[in-house]
Write a protein that holds these residues in place. Structure first.
Motif, PDB file in Angstrom:
ATOM      1  N   GLY A  75     -28.640  81.699  80.733  1.00 39.80           N
ATOM      2  CA  GLY A  75     -27.298  81.180  80.493  1.00 39.80           C
ATOM      3  C   GLY A  75     -26.800  80.258  81.572  1.00 39.80           C
ATOM      4  N   THR A  76     -27.444  80.286  82.753  1.00 39.19           N
ATOM      5  CA  THR A  76     -26.945  79.471  83.850  1.00 39.19           C
ATOM      6  C   THR A  76     -27.852  78.308  84.199  1.00 39.19           C
ATOM      7  N   SER A  77     -29.105  78.601  84.579  1.00 40.21           N
ATOM      8  CA  SER A  77     -29.897  77.520  85.169  1.00 40.21           C
ATOM      9  C   SER A  77     -31.257  77.292  84.551  1.00 40.21           C
ATOM     10  N   MET A  78     -31.814  78.246  83.797  1.00 42.30           N
ATOM     11  CA  MET A  78     -33.167  78.072  83.277  1.00 42.30           C
ATOM     12  C   MET A  78     -33.168  77.208  82.024  1.00 42.30           C
ATOM     13  N   ALA A  79     -34.014  76.185  82.007  1.00 48.09           N
ATOM     14  CA  ALA A  79     -34.176  75.358  80.812  1.00 48.09           C
ATOM     15  C   ALA A  79     -35.306  75.939  79.984  1.00 48.09           C
ATOM     16  N   VAL A  80     -35.040  76.327  78.749  1.00 54.07           N
ATOM     17  CA  VAL A  80     -36.038  76.934  77.885  1.00 54.07           C
ATOM     18  C   VAL A  80     -36.650  75.860  76.988  1.00 54.07           C
ATOM     19  N   PRO A  81     -37.966  75.639  77.047  1.00 56.37           N
ATOM     20  CA  PRO A  81     -38.587  74.625  76.193  1.00 56.37           C
ATOM     21  C   PRO A  81     -38.327  74.901  74.720  1.00 56.37           C
ATOM     22  N   ALA A  82     -38.170  73.839  73.961  1.00 52.43           N
ATOM     23  CA  ALA A  82     -37.849  73.975  72.541  1.00 52.43           C
ATOM     24  C   ALA A  82     -38.989  74.623  71.763  1.00 52.43           C
ATOM     25  N   PHE A  83     -40.221  74.432  72.214  1.00 53.65           N
ATOM     26  CA  PHE A  83     -41.370  74.940  71.475  1.00 53.65           C
ATOM     27  C   PHE A  83     -42.248  75.784  72.396  1.00 53.65           C
ATOM     28  N   ALA A  84     -41.608  76.746  73.086  1.00 55.41           N
ATOM     29  CA  ALA A  84     -42.308  77.524  74.093  1.00 55.41           C
ATOM     30  C   ALA A  84     -43.433  78.368  73.503  1.00 55.41           C
ATOM     31  N   ASP A  85     -43.346  78.734  72.216  1.00 57.45           N
ATOM     32  CA  ASP A  85     -44.339  79.629  71.634  1.00 57.45           C
ATOM     33  C   ASP A  85     -45.539  78.893  71.047  1.00 57.45           C
ATOM     34  N   ALA A  86     -45.377  77.629  70.670  1.00 57.31           N
ATOM     35  CA  ALA A  86     -46.491  76.823  70.166  1.00 57.31           C
ATOM     36  C   ALA A  86     -46.986  76.001  71.347  1.00 57.31           C
ATOM     37  N   THR A  87     -47.980  76.528  72.028  1.00 53.55           N
ATOM     38  CA  THR A  87     -48.207  76.084  73.394  1.00 53.55           C
ATOM     39  C   THR A  87     -48.902  74.741  73.564  1.00 53.55           C
ATOM     40  N   ASN A  88     -49.828  74.389  72.665  1.00 50.41           N
ATOM     41  CA  ASN A  88     -50.735  73.280  72.968  1.00 50.41           C
ATOM     42  C   ASN A  88     -50.779  72.189  71.910  1.00 50.41           C
ATOM     43  N   VAL A  89     -50.911  70.949  72.384  1.00 52.71           N
ATOM     44  CA  VAL A  89     -51.240  69.818  71.528  1.00 52.71           C
ATOM     45  C   VAL A  89     -52.400  69.076  72.189  1.00 52.71           C
ATOM     46  N   VAL A  90     -53.406  68.735  71.407  1.00 48.30           N
ATOM     47  CA  VAL A  90     -54.538  67.945  71.903  1.00 48.30           C
ATOM     48  C   VAL A  90     -54.576  66.633  71.132  1.00 48.30           C
ATOM     49  N   LEU A  91     -54.589  65.523  71.858  1.00 48.16           N
ATOM     50  CA  LEU A  91     -54.525  64.181  71.281  1.00 48.16           C
ATOM     51  C   LEU A  91     -55.884  63.493  71.388  1.00 48.16           C
TER      52      LEU A  91
END
Length: 244
Positions: free
Chosen positions: A11-27
């Motif tokens: 609630g104060t300072s931690m930024a939570v990634p929008a897709f924290a549970d889908a961890t990987n993309v390979v291009l």
């Protein structure tokens, strides 16, 4: 107590990634390219909290390109979305059978089936790229038509450099038959580049329809991930969401 402390931090300072549970993309890049053109898409996906890896294809053979992609996939921890552009779509079609891959994204990409080769597939709606043969077996795109054919919506100085740094590709690569097609078992997403002068939009639509690929139209040249990185990333993020 720990839960309360974590809630307070979020609630104060931690930024939570929008897709924290889908961890990987390979291009995976396309033929005669290198991986550097993915940088704008890479930056967007990283800003969403995803771990992003970018494959450098050796282009020594189709088997070597698939092996290079599998090597990167084996380093991934958790669900992975595998993305391929152009010829890179053919690479991910076979490399995507790795268990860690949970969805595929075809970015103006070839999507072959088992038993096909790329020469036969491209003859359905002929590809229009002009080749310059370096020897009896190896080619690069013709410098004289590079920008108009491949990336008419990119600045000329960019396409001049892309042409000058083209990676040689063997004709034999397009004659090898595929043993597996991951799209039979896994959800697929695709981009149709409506201004494409390399792979006709009609061929992209035909392949995507056959494979049950969810298609998104983008008014773009073949190099859509460079000229429209946000729109390209949006399609990749659709695939990411499908994994959760």
């Amino acid at each position: 107590m720990k839960k309360l402390m974590l809630t307070a931090l979020i609630g104060t300072s931690m930024a939570v990634p929008a897709f924290a549970d889908a961890t990987n993309v390979v291009l995976v890049h396309g033929a005669t390219m290198d991986a550097s053109g993915w940088r704008p898409v890479y930056d967007i996906l990283r800003a969403k909290g995803l771990k992003v890896s970018v494959v450098q294809l050796p282009h020594t053979s189709l088997a070597d390109d698939i092996a290079a992609t599998r090597l990167i996939l084996k380093q991934q921890k958790g669900p992975t979305v595998l993305v391929g552009h152009s010829y890179g779509g053919a690479v991910i079609t076979e490399a995507g059978t790795e268990e860690v891959v949970k969805a595929l994204v075809y970015v103006a990409a070839l999507e072959p089936d088992e038993g096909e080769n790329l020469t036969e597939l491209s003859q359905l709606y002929p590809m229009k790229i002009n080749m310059e043969m370096l020897d009896a077996h190896t080619f690069v795109p013709s410098p004289t038509t590079y920008r108009d054919t491949i990336a008419a919506d990119l600045p000329e100085d960019v396409t001049d450099f892309m042409s000058a740094s083209s990676k040689p590709m063997t004709v034999e690569t397009y004659q090898v038959r595929f043993h597996q097609a991951a799209w039979h078992e896994k959800p697929t997403f695709g981009i149709v580049t409506t201004e494409d002068r390399v792979i006709p939009p009609e061929l992209l639509r035909w392949m995507y329809k056959r494979a049950g690929t969810k298609a998104t139209d983008i008014k773009s040249s073949h190099m859509v991930y460079m000229s429209h990185p946000k729109e390209t990333a949006d399609v990749i993020l659709q695939a990411v969401k499908s994994v959760n």
